[in-house]
Write a protein that holds these residues in place. Structure first.
Motif, PDB file in Angstrom:
ATOM      1  N   ARG A 121       0.835  -1.210   0.000  1.00  0.00           N
ATOM      2  CA  ARG A 121       0.000   0.000   0.000  1.00  0.00           C
ATOM      3  C   ARG A 121       0.862   1.250   0.000  1.00  0.00           C
ATOM      4  NH1 ARG A 121      -2.947  -2.214   4.188  1.00  0.00           N
ATOM      5  NH2 ARG A 121      -2.261  -0.549   5.569  1.00  0.00           N
ATOM      6  N   GLN A 122       1.960   1.229   0.766  1.00  0.00           N
ATOM      7  CA  GLN A 122       2.825   2.401   0.842  1.00  0.00           C
ATOM      8  C   GLN A 122       3.423   2.734  -0.527  1.00  0.00           C
ATOM      9  OE1 GLN A 122       3.316   4.388   3.457  1.00  0.00           O
ATOM     10  NE2 GLN A 122       4.730   5.713   2.324  1.00  0.00           N
ATOM     11  N   VAL A 123       3.924   1.717  -1.222  1.00  0.00           N
ATOM     12  CA  VAL A 123       4.499   1.941  -2.553  1.00  0.00           C
ATOM     13  C   VAL A 123       3.425   2.465  -3.513  1.00  0.00           C
ATOM     14  CG1 VAL A 123       5.627   0.841  -4.526  1.00  0.00           C
ATOM     15  CG2 VAL A 123       6.238   0.148  -2.200  1.00  0.00           C
ATOM     16  N   ALA A 124       2.226   1.877  -3.438  1.00  0.00           N
ATOM     17  CA  ALA A 124       1.143   2.295  -4.324  1.00  0.00           C
ATOM     18  C   ALA A 124       0.702   3.723  -4.029  1.00  0.00           C
ATOM     19  CB  ALA A 124      -0.037   1.339  -4.178  1.00  0.00           C
ATOM     20  N   LEU A 125       0.643   4.081  -2.742  1.00  0.00           N
ATOM     21  CA  LEU A 125       0.245   5.440  -2.377  1.00  0.00           C
ATOM     22  C   LEU A 125       1.226   6.465  -2.923  1.00  0.00           C
ATOM     23  CD1 LEU A 125      -0.981   4.920   1.288  1.00  0.00           C
ATOM     24  CD2 LEU A 125      -2.323   5.871  -0.583  1.00  0.00           C
ATOM     25  N   GLU A 126       2.504   6.164  -2.857  1.00  0.00           N
ATOM     26  CA  GLU A 126       3.498   7.082  -3.414  1.00  0.00           C
ATOM     27  C   GLU A 126       3.309   7.224  -4.921  1.00  0.00           C
ATOM     28  OE1 GLU A 126       7.489   6.285  -2.291  1.00  0.00           O
ATOM     29  OE2 GLU A 126       7.070   6.247  -0.146  1.00  0.00           O
ATOM     30  N   ALA A 127       2.979   6.120  -5.584  1.00  0.00           N
ATOM     31  CA  ALA A 127       2.776   6.167  -7.033  1.00  0.00           C
ATOM     32  C   ALA A 127       1.536   6.992  -7.390  1.00  0.00           C
ATOM     33  CB  ALA A 127       2.640   4.749  -7.583  1.00  0.00           C
ATOM     34  N   VAL A 128       0.439   6.779  -6.649  1.00  0.00           N
ATOM     35  CA  VAL A 128      -0.778   7.573  -6.882  1.00  0.00           C
ATOM     36  C   VAL A 128      -0.508   9.043  -6.598  1.00  0.00           C
ATOM     37  CG1 VAL A 128      -3.161   7.971  -6.138  1.00  0.00           C
ATOM     38  CG2 VAL A 128      -2.302   5.644  -6.328  1.00  0.00           C
ATOM     39  N   HIS A 129       0.156   9.287  -5.479  1.00  0.00           N
ATOM     40  CA  HIS A 129       0.469  10.653  -5.033  1.00  0.00           C
ATOM     41  C   HIS A 129       1.262  11.397  -6.094  1.00  0.00           C
ATOM     42  CE1 HIS A 129       2.218  13.628  -2.115  1.00  0.00           C
ATOM     43  NE2 HIS A 129       0.990  13.537  -1.644  1.00  0.00           N
ATOM     44  N   ALA A 130       2.237  10.708  -6.668  1.00  0.00           N
ATOM     45  CA  ALA A 130       3.088  11.337  -7.678  1.00  0.00           C
ATOM     46  C   ALA A 130       2.284  11.714  -8.926  1.00  0.00           C
ATOM     47  CB  ALA A 130       4.226  10.385  -8.059  1.00  0.00           C
ATOM     48  N   LEU A 131       1.406  10.829  -9.364  1.00  0.00           N
ATOM     49  CA  LEU A 131       0.596  11.123 -10.550  1.00  0.00           C
ATOM     50  C   LEU A 131      -0.400  12.245 -10.289  1.00  0.00           C
ATOM     51  CD1 LEU A 131      -0.359   7.714 -12.237  1.00  0.00           C
ATOM     52  CD2 LEU A 131       0.977   9.571 -13.220  1.00  0.00           C
ATOM     53  N   HIS A 133      -0.354  14.673  -8.170  1.00  0.00           N
ATOM     54  CA  HIS A 133       0.238  15.993  -7.938  1.00  0.00           C
ATOM     55  C   HIS A 133       1.320  16.330  -8.966  1.00  0.00           C
ATOM     56  CE1 HIS A 133      -2.054  16.543  -4.282  1.00  0.00           C
ATOM     57  NE2 HIS A 133      -1.771  15.293  -3.982  1.00  0.00           N
ATOM     58  N   SER A 134       1.213  15.712 -10.140  1.00  0.00           N
ATOM     59  CA  SER A 134       2.075  16.088 -11.265  1.00  0.00           C
ATOM     60  C   SER A 134       1.292  17.027 -12.186  1.00  0.00           C
ATOM     61  CB  SER A 134       2.505  14.835 -12.037  1.00  0.00           C
ATOM     62  OG  SER A 134       1.391  14.258 -12.702  1.00  0.00           O
ATOM     63  N   ASP A 135       1.880  17.380 -13.318  1.00  0.00           N
ATOM     64  CA  ASP A 135       1.220  18.300 -14.250  1.00  0.00           C
ATOM     65  C   ASP A 135       0.292  17.590 -15.220  1.00  0.00           C
ATOM     66  OD1 ASP A 135       2.515  20.481 -13.156  1.00  0.00           O
ATOM     67  OD2 ASP A 135       4.263  20.261 -14.481  1.00  0.00           O
ATOM     68  N   LEU A 136       0.167  16.269 -15.105  1.00  0.00           N
ATOM     69  CA  LEU A 136      -0.702  15.530 -16.020  1.00  0.00           C
ATOM     70  C   LEU A 136      -2.166  15.854 -15.751  1.00  0.00           C
ATOM     71  CD1 LEU A 136       0.949  11.977 -15.928  1.00  0.00           C
ATOM     72  CD2 LEU A 136       1.179  13.709 -17.713  1.00  0.00           C
ATOM     73  N   GLN A 137      -2.958  15.910 -16.812  1.00  0.00           N
ATOM     74  CA  GLN A 137      -4.398  16.111 -16.689  1.00  0.00           C
ATOM     75  C   GLN A 137      -5.071  14.747 -16.555  1.00  0.00           C
ATOM     76  OE1 GLN A 137      -5.868  19.176 -16.361  1.00  0.00           O
ATOM     77  NE2 GLN A 137      -3.699  19.774 -16.247  1.00  0.00           N
ATOM     78  N   LEU A 138      -5.814  14.553 -15.470  1.00  0.00           N
ATOM     79  CA  LEU A 138      -6.405  13.251 -15.163  1.00  0.00           C
ATOM     80  C   LEU A 138      -7.922  13.374 -15.042  1.00  0.00           C
ATOM     81  CD1 LEU A 138      -3.900  12.333 -12.302  1.00  0.00           C
ATOM     82  CD2 LEU A 138      -3.735  11.623 -14.681  1.00  0.00           C
ATOM     83  N   ASP A 139      -8.620  12.285 -15.319  1.00  0.00           N
ATOM     84  CA  ASP A 139     -10.066  12.256 -15.112  1.00  0.00           C
ATOM     85  C   ASP A 139     -10.379  12.420 -13.627  1.00  0.00           C
ATOM     86  OD1 ASP A 139     -10.092  11.708 -17.772  1.00  0.00           O
ATOM     87  OD2 ASP A 139     -11.144   9.789 -17.626  1.00  0.00           O
ATOM     88  N   ASP A 140     -11.410  13.233 -13.318  1.00  0.00           N
ATOM     89  CA  ASP A 140     -11.815  13.482 -11.927  1.00  0.00           C
ATOM     90  C   ASP A 140     -10.630  13.910 -11.070  1.00  0.00           C
ATOM     91  OD1 ASP A 140     -14.474  12.791 -12.443  1.00  0.00           O
ATOM     92  OD2 ASP A 140     -14.104  10.672 -12.068  1.00  0.00           O
ATOM     93  N   PRO A 149      -4.565  13.966  -0.869  1.00  0.00           N
ATOM     94  CA  PRO A 149      -4.044  15.333  -0.795  1.00  0.00           C
ATOM     95  C   PRO A 149      -2.534  15.355  -0.737  1.00  0.00           C
ATOM     96  CG  PRO A 149      -4.892  14.631   1.323  1.00  0.00           C
ATOM     97  CD  PRO A 149      -5.248  13.551   0.349  1.00  0.00           C
ATOM     98  N   TYR A 150      -1.959  16.512  -1.035  1.00  0.00           N
ATOM     99  CA  TYR A 150      -0.503  16.624  -0.941  1.00  0.00           C
ATOM    100  C   TYR A 150      -0.069  16.316   0.484  1.00  0.00           C
ATOM    101  CZ  TYR A 150       4.241  18.215  -1.022  1.00  0.00           C
ATOM    102  OH  TYR A 150       5.601  18.248  -0.917  1.00  0.00           O
ATOM    103  N   LEU A 151       0.933  15.493   0.636  1.00  0.00           N
ATOM    104  CA  LEU A 151       1.329  15.020   1.958  1.00  0.00           C
ATOM    105  C   LEU A 151       2.845  15.052   2.096  1.00  0.00           C
ATOM    106  CD1 LEU A 151       0.020  13.888   4.519  1.00  0.00           C
ATOM    107  CD2 LEU A 151       0.321  11.620   3.589  1.00  0.00           C
ATOM    108  N   ALA A 152       3.316  15.760   3.113  1.00  0.00           N
ATOM    109  CA  ALA A 152       4.758  15.909   3.294  1.00  0.00           C
ATOM    110  C   ALA A 152       5.456  14.584   3.519  1.00  0.00           C
ATOM    111  CB  ALA A 152       5.028  16.852   4.474  1.00  0.00           C
ATOM    112  N   THR A 153       4.774  13.631   4.162  1.00  0.00           N
ATOM    113  CA  THR A 153       5.419  12.361   4.489  1.00  0.00           C
ATOM    114  C   THR A 153       5.569  11.451   3.278  1.00  0.00           C
ATOM    115  OG1 THR A 153       3.260  11.468   5.119  1.00  0.00           O
ATOM    116  CG2 THR A 153       4.646  12.351   6.872  1.00  0.00           C
ATOM    117  N   LEU A 154       5.014  11.840   2.131  1.00  0.00           N
ATOM    118  CA  LEU A 154       5.169  11.030   0.927  1.00  0.00           C
ATOM    119  C   LEU A 154       6.118  11.673  -0.074  1.00  0.00           C
ATOM    120  CD1 LEU A 154       1.618   9.621   0.126  1.00  0.00           C
ATOM    121  CD2 LEU A 154       3.534   8.485   1.184  1.00  0.00           C
TER     122      LEU A 154
END
Length: 433
Positions: A121-131, A133-140, A149-154
């Motif tokens: 879950r931790q690895v997946a959360l970092e991957a989701v977090h990165a996408l 909060h990147s500049d990519l335009q995503l659905d919803d 949300p943006y999270l300092a610990t990630l």
């Protein structure tokens, strides 16, 4: 050529399930093809597809879910590939990050971020977090930012700021733009994760992936994880009763998509049982949901000898009695009352009795039926004909047709065996273990 051979042989091949370390190394090697070598658009697409396929590696051996190491390596590699592509500029982004690829990435990451292994879950959360909060335009995209949300610990993620100055800048931007910014929160803690992530159940784009990951946690074995995920699920549906039908439809869709996939189906039945026990479902929708659920359950358990799977359907089946059009439910209960496994018969009788106490006046002659259920030894392995007679009397009382034996003729008895292990195996099989 390397990528083509990898797809043919399969870095997520189950031919050698014990070679998890080999598959992890293969994932890293394929990633380096993109990071070090020069790839055209077709090769890059192939690399992404290989890595996405690895997210479905659930191989197990004596150590447990060794496929989790492959899934984690694949998610880390996908993060690196994403960073590489984004850093090369907009032309390559537009060629690589097609709408379909972005959906596959997010759906895969979201499913993994809600499953039962903390490390994964931790690895997946970092991957989701990165996408997100990147500049990519995503659905919803706004909904995703609420869920993650943006999270300092990630900030170990390769696409996020790491220095204090960068973080201060991001925090100021978040405040100015009205977006949420969290610090020093253990986001992977199930008590923090599930209440936030379940807002994605309102997204038609991501709901099936969220459900597929959520049910694995709800139906898991870790008590703290089960409690946190179950409580978040029930609280969400209680507060958003307008979403109940949508969630039920998604559960049915996942049940059909993952047909005979016990890793998902068994915990999904436990999730349905939780839902039917704790959430109010309107009768008109409940009847339609019950009809589809019972049909799918029949297909799932047909011919199976998997006792835990059989036991997992007893709760959902009996709880479907609460709806007005419950004749198909009663017919299925009658079949399970005389199942070949004693544990299943006993479990069905207990679940049926409990439902009759819980839901008033759901059948005709309820008190007489409860008396038969209470005074019959359903786990008796010796007198199945007497049990069938009791079951048939219940059929008459509730007004459903009596189940008929498939085939009509009794099977010829097997020749006696002198092998003591054959006898023991037969005993265990008949006992339902």
């Amino acid at each position: 050529q390397v990528v083509s051979n990898s797809r043919v042989r399969g870095v997520n091949s189950k031919a050698e399930v014990s070679l998890a370390e080999f598959r992890v190394s293969a994932v890293k090697a394929i990633t380096n093809v993109q990071l070090v070598g020069e790839c055209n658009s077709e090769s890059r697409t192939q690399i992404y597809q290989v890595l996405l396929d690895c997210l479905e590696d659930y191989s197990t051996d004596s150590r447990g879910d060794i496929g989790s190491y492959v899934r984690e390596a694949a998610m880390s590699s996908l993060q690196k590939c994403n960073h590489f592509v984004i850093s090369r500029g907009h032309p390559i982004i537009n060629l690589t990050f097609t709408h379909d690829l972005k959906l596959k990435l997010l759906r895969g990451f979201l499913q993994q971020s809600l499953e039962k292994i903390d490390r994964t879950r931790q690895v997946a959360l970092e991957a989701v977090h990165a996408l997100v909060h990147s500049d990519l335009q995503l659905d919803d995209h706004d909904l995703l930012k609420r869920a993650v949300p943006y999270l300092a610990t990630l900030t170990s993620s390769v696409l996020l700021p790491k220095t204090d100055k960068e973080r201060e800048g991001v925090a100021k931007y978040m405040v100015d733009s009205g977006e949420e910014y969290l610090q020093n929160v253990e986001y992977n803690n199930p008590n923090n994760l599930f209440p936030r992530a379940l807002v994605l159940l309102t997204s038609p784009t991501y709901i099936d992936s969220v459900i597929r990951g959520l049910v694995v946690s709800i139906g898991g074995l870790t008590e703290s994880l089960v409690k946190a995920s179950s409580a978040a699920f029930i609280d969400y549906l209680t507060e958003n009763d307008g979403e109940v039908a949508t969630v039920c439809n998604s559960l049915l869709a996942v049940l059909k998509t993952d047909f005979k996939n016990d890793r998902v189906v068994v915990p999904l039945f436990k999730t349905v049982d939780l839902l039917l026990t704790n959430v109010v479902i309107e009768d008109h929708y409940g009847n339609e949901f019950t009809k589809q659920l019972i049909e799918q359950i029949k297909k799932e358990i047909k011919g199976t000898g998997n006792v835990p799977k059989l036991l997992s359907v007893l709760g959902p089946v009996s709880n479907c009695l609460q709806f007005s059009e419950n004749k198909p439910v009663l017919s299925q209960i009658m079949i399970l009352l005389c199942h070949r496994y004693p544990r299943v018969r006993k479990g069905m009788a207990d679940a049926f009795y409990t439902s009759l106490i819980t839901f008033d006046d759901v059948i005709e002659n309820g008190e007489e039926v409860m008396s038969i259920l209470e005074n019959t030894v359903w786990e008796d392995p010796n007198d199945i004909e007497e049990l069938r007679a009791k079951r048939n009397s219940i059929c008459d009382l509730v007004g459903v047709s009596k189940p008929k034996l498939v085939g009509g003729k009794k099977a010829a008895p097997k020749p006696a065996s002198n092998d003591q292990f054959d006898s023991y195996s037969d005993l265990v099989g008949r006992a339902g273990y």
